[in-house]
Enzyme design. Structure first.
Site, PDB file in Angstrom:
ATOM      1  CD  GLU A  85      -2.894   1.121   2.370  1.00 33.42           C
ATOM      2  OE1 GLU A  85      -3.269   0.026   2.825  1.00 33.42           O
ATOM      3  OE2 GLU A  85      -3.292   2.208   2.828  1.00 33.42           O
ATOM      4  CE  LYS A 280      -6.133  -1.279   5.463  1.00 31.39           C
ATOM      5  NZ  LYS A 280      -5.187  -0.437   4.722  1.00 31.39           N
ATOM      6  CG  ASP A 296       1.245 -17.011  11.055  1.00 30.67           C
ATOM      7  OD1 ASP A 296       0.483 -16.316  10.358  1.00 30.67           O
ATOM      8  OD2 ASP A 296       0.982 -18.181  11.408  1.00 30.67           O
ATOM      9  CG  HIS A 393      -4.056   7.713   1.334  1.00 30.23           C
ATOM     10  ND1 HIS A 393      -5.075   6.823   1.508  1.00 30.23           N
ATOM     11  CD2 HIS A 393      -3.159   7.445   2.304  1.00 30.23           C
ATOM     12  CE1 HIS A 393      -4.811   6.050   2.532  1.00 30.23           C
ATOM     13  NE2 HIS A 393      -3.658   6.405   3.035  1.00 30.23           N
TER      14      HIS A 393
HETATM   15  C1  MEV Z   1      -5.654   3.331   5.241  1.00 32.17           C
HETATM   16  O1  MEV Z   1      -4.919   2.220   4.815  1.00 32.17           O
HETATM   17  C2  MEV Z   1      -5.632   3.455   6.748  1.00 32.17           C
HETATM   18  C3  MEV Z   1      -6.499   4.581   7.334  1.00 32.17           C
HETATM   19  O2  MEV Z   1      -7.838   4.445   6.867  1.00 32.17           O
HETATM   20  C4  MEV Z   1      -6.431   4.426   8.826  1.00 32.17           C
HETATM   21  C5  MEV Z   1      -7.380   5.320   9.596  1.00 32.17           C
HETATM   22  O3  MEV Z   1      -8.438   5.701   9.057  1.00 32.17           O
HETATM   23  O4  MEV Z   1      -7.071   5.584  10.776  1.00 32.17           O
HETATM   24  C6  MEV Z   1      -6.004   5.916   6.901  1.00 32.17           C
END
Ligand code: MEV
Length: 443
Positions: A85, A280, A296, A393
């Site tokens: 990513e 995430k 793992d 991003h």
């Molecule tokens: C994207 O890979 C991760 C985010 O969505 C985490 C978050 O919203 O805290 C930017």
């Protein structure tokens, strides 16, 4: 046309590739060429990778990036990250640099206990089973001596075995719930081997236990397996500084930034929809280091998400507060990791990554991985509560879009310059490339 095949695993690698290419591709030669393009020229290295799994046809690349300038407990690290990513490594590096100037990250391993269970069915008198277990507990431990000897030399081994009555959940269901210390190894094979030995001893001893009726002697072992839920193997990582020092590049006063940041964490603490995305982002950092160090990541993911829901509702893994003018952001996560055994000695790049980290102990790696998760969370929340996430991003994503559009080096350079001050979107980049191609194409 049937695409099923018998005896596939027995075919040679080349035959497997030919079969796949012939069955699934309109241009088999092209598919074969692509598959082989990813083979390593070094035949021994390729063979090593082929033998990690079954039916290997080629290698699947993930970029290996590094995030420098991490200060953890006063020591400097460059952290290797294997992740696809865009923006994950850049975010980690940015957070590392930010906190290096504010005292760095502090991390502490809280505990290191792993768990394994023998799940069995016993339809009989519970009192008799309890007495039987007391009787055989020493035998369970001494009967695994050949398996535990080396681990004991390294300071680990079996910590305890308990009999757990789960009959309120499922008729006849009991467990041998065992705890282990596996020192620098993740310990999955060690734990599973011990558990399978426990189950053998359990059945053999039950069969000759005079107090049991014939039916009680027939203990049915359903399965013996470690648990990837490791709430007794946790690490805490933290950053803190006076609120006034949160002044850099946020585009807002430090007090407002701190307040918004803490509120963003509180939202993740109370709202599962947000908590999942919040976590995430943390896993972006954790998984990337876990993969790079040959651990793992599925086990780590499963264990961490279970931990995030341990109190009955899925919640944030990280927390933040402002107290007496001090901003603190911290995380507590379970991490069962190894720095010996498994892929750590086999995969040349894993070895290299561990070397880059100074060949850490499993405890030190737990600290590094937790810090990578916290750094990622800090970077994400910092963007989300200030500029919004898309700015960073899409900047990082720009190269992916340019590659999708087949942009050449000159076009990439022009686009990078143009999008320094313009909003990146797939359509905007496509329009821009189309426009510069029109102006540079001779009439
Ligand atoms: C994207 O890979 C991760 C985010 O969505 C985490 C978050 O919203 O805290 C930017």
């Amino acid at each position: 046309m049937s695409k099923a095949i018998a005896g596939f695993s027995k075919l040679a690698k080349e035959q497997k590739i030919e079969w796949i290419a012939g069955e699934y591709f309109s241009n088999p030669a092209e598919a074969i060429e692509l598959i082989k393009k990813y083979w390593n020229d070094d035949a021994a290295l390729q063979k090593l990778h082929d033998e990690f799994i079954e039916n290997t046809i080629t290698n699947f690349y993930l970029p290996l990036g590094v995030a420098p300038n991490f200060s953890i407990n006063g020591r400097d690290y460059t952290i290797p990250m294997a992740v696809e990513e865009s923006s994950v490594v850049a975010a980690a590096a940015k957070a590392a640099k930010f906190w290096a100037r504010r005292g760095g990250f502090k991390a502490t391993v809280i505990n290191t206990e792993k768990i394994g269970q023998v799940h069995f069915i016993y339809k009989g008198d519970t009192g008799k089973l309890t007495a039987f277990f007391k009787n055989i507990k020493d035998k369970l431990i001494s009967g695994t001596h050949d398996l535990t000897r080396n681990m004991e030399k390294r300071g680990g081994g079996i910590l305890d075995i308990e009999l757990r009555d789960k009959t309120a959940l499922l008729p006849g269901y009991f467990q041998l719930h065992a705890t282990f210390e596996t020192v620098d190894s993740m310990g999955a094979n060690f734990i599973n081997s011990c558990l399978e030995r426990f189950s053998k001893i359990l059945k053999e001893e039950a069969a000759k236990y005079a107090v049991f009726t014939d039916e009680e002697k027939e203990i049915q072992v359903v399965m013996s397996i470690l648990s990837n839920y490791v709430p007794g193997c946790t690490v805490r990582a933290e950053v803190s500084c006076p609120v006034a020092q949160l002044d850099e590049g946020n585009g807002m006063p430090p007090e407002e930034f701190a307040q918004k940041f803490v509120t963003a964490v509180q939202i993740a603490e109370v709202e599962p929809y947000r908590a999942v995305t919040h976590n995430k982002g943390i896993m972006n950092g954790i998984d990337a280091v876990v993969v790079a160090t040959g651990n793992d990541f599925r086990a780590v993911e499963a264990g961490i998400h279970a931990y995030a829901a341990k109190d009955g509702q899925y919640t944030s893994l990280s927390h933040a507060k402002v107290e007496n003018g001090i901003f603190t952001h911290w995380i507590e996560v379970p991490l069962a990791l190894g720095t010996v055994g498994g892929l750590t000695t086999l995969h040349p790049l894993v070895k290299l990554c561990l070397q880059m980290l100074g060949n850490p102990s499993a405890k030190e790696l737990m600290q590094i991985v937790a810090v990578a998760g916290l750094a990622q969370n800090f970077a994400a929340l910092r963007s989300l509560t200030t500029t919004g996430i898309q700015q960073g991003h899409m900047k990082m994503h720009l190269m992916n879009i340019l590659n999708q559009l087949g942009a050449n080096e000159g076009e990439k350079q022009q686009a990078a310059k143009y999008f320094e001050t313009n909003t990146v979107s797939h359509a905007a980049v496509a329009d821009y490339i189309k426009a510069i191609r029109q102006t540079t194409t001779p009439a």
